[in-house]
Scaffold this motif. Structure first.
Motif, PDB file in Angstrom:
ATOM      1  N   GLN A   1       0.822  -1.212   0.000  1.00 53.37           N
ATOM      2  CA  GLN A   1       0.000   0.000   0.000  1.00 53.37           C
ATOM      3  C   GLN A   1       0.863   1.272   0.000  1.00 53.37           C
ATOM      4  O   GLN A   1       0.448   2.307   0.485  1.00 53.37           O
ATOM      5  N   LEU A   2       2.071   1.152  -0.520  1.00 53.31           N
ATOM      6  CA  LEU A   2       2.979   2.305  -0.543  1.00 53.31           C
ATOM      7  C   LEU A   2       3.190   2.762  -1.986  1.00 53.31           C
ATOM      8  O   LEU A   2       3.447   1.950  -2.870  1.00 53.31           O
ATOM      9  N   SER A   3       3.061   4.064  -2.225  1.00 52.21           N
ATOM     10  CA  SER A   3       3.284   4.620  -3.566  1.00 52.21           C
ATOM     11  C   SER A   3       4.365   5.684  -3.488  1.00 52.21           C
ATOM     12  O   SER A   3       4.176   6.738  -2.872  1.00 52.21           O
ATOM     13  N   PHE A   4       5.489   5.400  -4.100  1.00 57.50           N
ATOM     14  CA  PHE A   4       6.574   6.376  -4.123  1.00 57.50           C
ATOM     15  C   PHE A   4       6.194   7.592  -4.970  1.00 57.50           C
ATOM     16  O   PHE A   4       6.620   8.718  -4.695  1.00 57.50           O
ATOM     17  N   LEU A   5       5.374   7.371  -6.011  1.00 57.85           N
ATOM     18  CA  LEU A   5       4.912   8.489  -6.829  1.00 57.85           C
ATOM     19  C   LEU A   5       4.064   9.453  -5.981  1.00 57.85           C
ATOM     20  O   LEU A   5       4.263  10.666  -6.018  1.00 57.85           O
ATOM     21  N   LYS A   6       3.153   8.881  -5.202  1.00 59.74           N
ATOM     22  CA  LYS A   6       2.308   9.719  -4.343  1.00 59.74           C
ATOM     23  C   LYS A   6       3.162  10.469  -3.322  1.00 59.74           C
ATOM     24  O   LYS A   6       2.939  11.661  -3.058  1.00 59.74           O
ATOM     25  N   ALA A   7       4.161   9.774  -2.747  1.00 62.34           N
ATOM     26  CA  ALA A   7       5.042  10.432  -1.777  1.00 62.34           C
ATOM     27  C   ALA A   7       5.772  11.608  -2.422  1.00 62.34           C
ATOM     28  O   ALA A   7       5.909  12.687  -1.827  1.00 62.34           O
TER      29      ALA A   7
ATOM     30  N   ILE B   1      -5.395  15.987 -15.058  1.00 63.63           N
ATOM     31  CA  ILE B   1      -4.993  15.011 -14.042  1.00 63.63           C
ATOM     32  C   ILE B   1      -5.602  15.311 -12.675  1.00 63.63           C
ATOM     33  O   ILE B   1      -5.442  14.537 -11.733  1.00 63.63           O
ATOM     34  N   GLN B   2      -6.326  16.426 -12.570  1.00 59.38           N
ATOM     35  CA  GLN B   2      -7.065  16.722 -11.345  1.00 59.38           C
ATOM     36  C   GLN B   2      -8.499  16.187 -11.398  1.00 59.38           C
ATOM     37  O   GLN B   2      -9.282  16.408 -10.488  1.00 59.38           O
ATOM     38  N   GLN B   3      -8.812  15.479 -12.489  1.00 66.87           N
ATOM     39  CA  GLN B   3     -10.127  14.861 -12.659  1.00 66.87           C
ATOM     40  C   GLN B   3      -9.972  13.341 -12.605  1.00 66.87           C
ATOM     41  O   GLN B   3      -8.901  12.797 -12.886  1.00 66.87           O
ATOM     42  N   ALA B   4     -11.062  12.659 -12.297  1.00 65.55           N
ATOM     43  CA  ALA B   4     -11.012  11.208 -12.095  1.00 65.55           C
ATOM     44  C   ALA B   4     -10.538  10.454 -13.333  1.00 65.55           C
ATOM     45  O   ALA B   4      -9.782   9.480 -13.229  1.00 65.55           O
ATOM     46  N   GLU B   5     -10.954  10.904 -14.530  1.00 68.96           N
ATOM     47  CA  GLU B   5     -10.656  10.150 -15.750  1.00 68.96           C
ATOM     48  C   GLU B   5      -9.165   9.980 -15.989  1.00 68.96           C
ATOM     49  O   GLU B   5      -8.695   8.910 -16.382  1.00 68.96           O
ATOM     50  N   LEU B   6      -8.384  11.020 -15.728  1.00 64.29           N
ATOM     51  CA  LEU B   6      -6.939  10.959 -15.984  1.00 64.29           C
ATOM     52  C   LEU B   6      -6.102  11.129 -14.715  1.00 64.29           C
ATOM     53  O   LEU B   6      -4.881  11.160 -14.784  1.00 64.29           O
ATOM     54  N   GLY B   7      -6.756  11.231 -13.575  1.00 65.58           N
ATOM     55  CA  GLY B   7      -6.012  11.338 -12.321  1.00 65.58           C
ATOM     56  C   GLY B   7      -5.569   9.999 -11.775  1.00 65.58           C
ATOM     57  O   GLY B   7      -4.652   9.926 -10.956  1.00 65.58           O
TER      58      GLY B   7
ATOM     59  N   GLY C   1      -6.636   7.991  -9.561  1.00 64.98           N
ATOM     60  CA  GLY C   1      -6.631   7.859  -8.111  1.00 64.98           C
ATOM     61  C   GLY C   1      -5.864   8.941  -7.380  1.00 64.98           C
ATOM     62  O   GLY C   1      -5.975   9.066  -6.150  1.00 64.98           O
ATOM     63  N   LEU C   2      -5.090   9.726  -8.107  1.00 65.75           N
ATOM     64  CA  LEU C   2      -4.293  10.785  -7.474  1.00 65.75           C
ATOM     65  C   LEU C   2      -4.915  12.166  -7.661  1.00 65.75           C
ATOM     66  O   LEU C   2      -4.316  13.173  -7.266  1.00 65.75           O
TER      67      LEU C   2
ATOM     68  N   THR D   1      -5.377  17.997  -6.882  1.00 68.53           N
ATOM     69  CA  THR D   1      -6.246  19.157  -6.694  1.00 68.53           C
ATOM     70  C   THR D   1      -5.857  19.922  -5.431  1.00 68.53           C
ATOM     71  O   THR D   1      -5.821  21.155  -5.423  1.00 68.53           O
ATOM     72  N   ALA D   2      -5.529  19.178  -4.370  1.00 68.46           N
ATOM     73  CA  ALA D   2      -5.117  19.816  -3.111  1.00 68.46           C
ATOM     74  C   ALA D   2      -3.816  20.595  -3.278  1.00 68.46           C
ATOM     75  O   ALA D   2      -3.587  21.592  -2.591  1.00 68.46           O
ATOM     76  N   ARG D   3      -2.966  20.142  -4.222  1.00 69.66           N
ATOM     77  CA  ARG D   3      -1.679  20.801  -4.453  1.00 69.66           C
ATOM     78  C   ARG D   3      -1.720  21.728  -5.664  1.00 69.66           C
ATOM     79  O   ARG D   3      -0.688  22.096  -6.228  1.00 69.66           O
ATOM     80  N   ASN D   4      -2.910  22.130  -6.037  1.00 69.58           N
ATOM     81  CA  ASN D   4      -3.128  22.934  -7.240  1.00 69.58           C
ATOM     82  C   ASN D   4      -2.259  24.189  -7.306  1.00 69.58           C
ATOM     83  O   ASN D   4      -1.779  24.568  -8.381  1.00 69.58           O
ATOM     84  N   ASP D   5      -2.040  24.830  -6.160  1.00 70.48           N
ATOM     85  CA  ASP D   5      -1.242  26.064  -6.147  1.00 70.48           C
ATOM     86  C   ASP D   5       0.222  25.809  -6.476  1.00 70.48           C
ATOM     87  O   ASP D   5       0.968  26.749  -6.793  1.00 70.48           O
ATOM     88  N   ASN D   6       0.639  24.564  -6.372  1.00 71.86           N
ATOM     89  CA  ASN D   6       2.027  24.208  -6.672  1.00 71.86           C
ATOM     90  C   ASN D   6       2.103  23.189  -7.808  1.00 71.86           C
ATOM     91  O   ASN D   6       2.948  22.298  -7.803  1.00 71.86           O
ATOM     92  N   LEU D   7       1.208  23.343  -8.765  1.00 66.05           N
ATOM     93  CA  LEU D   7       1.156  22.453  -9.930  1.00 66.05           C
ATOM     94  C   LEU D   7       1.138  23.307 -11.192  1.00 66.05           C
ATOM     95  O   LEU D   7       0.262  24.158 -11.352  1.00 66.05           O
TER      96      LEU D   7
END
Length: 290
Positions: free
Chosen positions: A1-7, A26-32, A34-35, A40-46
Motif C-alpha cells: 500500500q505504498l506509492s513512491f509516486l504519491k510520496a 490530471i485533477q479529474q477522475a478520468e486521468l487522475g 486515483g491521485l 487538486t489539493a496541491r493545485n497552487d504548486n502544480l
C-alpha cells in the motif's frame, strides 16, 4: 500500500507536467488515476509547461531527409516532398489529392482504431493516407489489410524509420493525431513547423498547441490546425472533411500553413517557463539574466 509516486507528489516543493491542459486533466477522475484528489489539493504548486522541440533537427529549411527544402517565405518545395512520399509509399503521385500523415504507436490511447475504422470512407473523399508506426498486433494487421485493399491510396510502414518520419512531416498535407489522451505530444509541434496542419482530438497538450481553424481564427492569424471534441469516429471524420474542404481553397490553405510555421515551439520558450517555476520555488524575484 505504498506509492513512491504519491510520496513524491506530497513532499515535492513544486509539481510540473508537460502541458497546461494536462495539468487540469490530471485533477479529474478520468486521468487522475486515483491521485486527482491529491493533485487538486496541491493545485497552487502544480504547473503545466508545454514541451519544446529541437528546431535544428526539425527544420524544413535544412532537413537532410527531405527531397527539397522550403520555408515560410517559399512553400513551393513542399510539393516535391509530397511526390517523393507518395512514390516511396506506393501511392499514386498526385499533387491534387490531400495526403494525410500518421506517425504513431498503434495503441488504443492514440486513437488509431477510429482512423482505421473510417479509412475506407476517407479514401472516397478522396484522400490518401500514409501510416508509420508499430504496436498492437491487431491494429498493425488492420492497417496492412487496408493498404492491400486500397492500393495506391493507403500506404503503411510497420516499424520505425527516422528518415520516413521526417519525410511524412514534410510531404503530408495534414497530420492526423486523434489521441484519447496526450500529456503533451510532439508530432503536432513538428507538423506545424513543417506547414502540415495537424488534425487532433482536443485533449492535453494537443488542445494547448493547436488552434482550431475557423473563419475567425483564420482571419486573426491564430488558426494552426483542426481540433474536435468528443472521441468518436464521426467527429474525426467530420473534422477531416472540414480540413479537406479548406485544402482545396489554395489561398486560405497557404495562409493556414504560414500560421503554423510562424508558431514558436522551441525549447527557449519552455525553458523560460521552467525558469519562472524554479525562481518561485527559491523565493527569488523573476529578474531576467544579463
Amino acid at each position: 500500500q505504498l506509492s513512491f509516486l504519491k510520496a513524491g507528489l506530497v513532499y515535492s516543493n513544486h509539481i510540473t507536467t508537460v502541458s497546461p491542459n494536462y495539468a487540469k486533466e490530471i485533477q479529474q477522475a478520468e486521468l487522475g488515476f486515483g491521485l486527482q484528489g491529491l493533485l487538486t489539493a496541491r493545485n497552487d504548486n502544480l504547473t503545466g509547461i508545454l514541451n519544446g522541440i529541437d528546431t535544428d533537427e526539425w527544420n524544413p529549411a535544412s532537413d537532410k531527409f527531405m527531397r527539397q527544402a522550403y520555408s515560410i517565405h517559399d512553400l513551393s518545395g513542399k510539393a516535391a516532398n509530397k511526390a517523393l512520399l507518395q512514390y516511396r509509399m506506393r501511392l499514386k503521385v498526385d499533387s491534387d489529392v490531400p495526403l494525410l500523415g500518421v506517425v504513431s504507436r498503434f495503441t488504443h490511447q492514440k486513437g488509431l482504431d477510429l482512423l482505421l475504422e473510417i479509412a475506407p470512407q476517407l479514401v472516397e473523399l478522396p484522400v490518401q493516407i500514409v501510416m508509420l508506426g508499430s504496436g498492437d498486433a491487431a491494429m498493425q494487421q488492420a492497417a496492412l489489410d487496408l493498404s492491400l485493399s486500397h492500393p495506391n491510396k493507403i500506404g503503411v510502414h510497420i516499424g520505425f524509420s527516422e528518415a520516413l518520419s521526417h519525410l511524412i512531416e514534410a510531404g503530408a498535407d495534414m497530420f492526423v493525431m486523434p489521441s484519447r489522451f496526450e500529456p503533451c505530444g510532439l508530432n503536432q509541434l513538428y507538423s506545424q513547423r513543417y506547414g502540415t496542419p495537424p488534425i487532433v482530438h482536443a485533449t492535453g497538450g494537443l488542445a494547448d498547441s493547436v488552434v482550431d481553424c475557423t473563419e475567425a481564427t483564420l482571419k486573426d492569424g491564430s488558426a494552426s490546425g483542426f481540433a474536435y471534441n468528443g472521441m468518436t469516429a464521426d467527429n474525426l471524420f467530420a473534422t477531416i472533411q472540414r480540413a479537406v474542404k479548406l485544402y482545396h481553397k489554395q489561398s486560405q490553405w497557404q495562409a493556414l500553413q504560414k500560421n503554423c510555421m510562424a508558431k514558436n515551439f522551441s525549447w527557449e520558450v519552455s525553458a523560460e517557463a521552467y525558469r519562472a517555476v524554479y525562481l518561485k520555488v527559491l523565493g527569488k524575484p523573476d529578474v531576467s539574466p544579463p
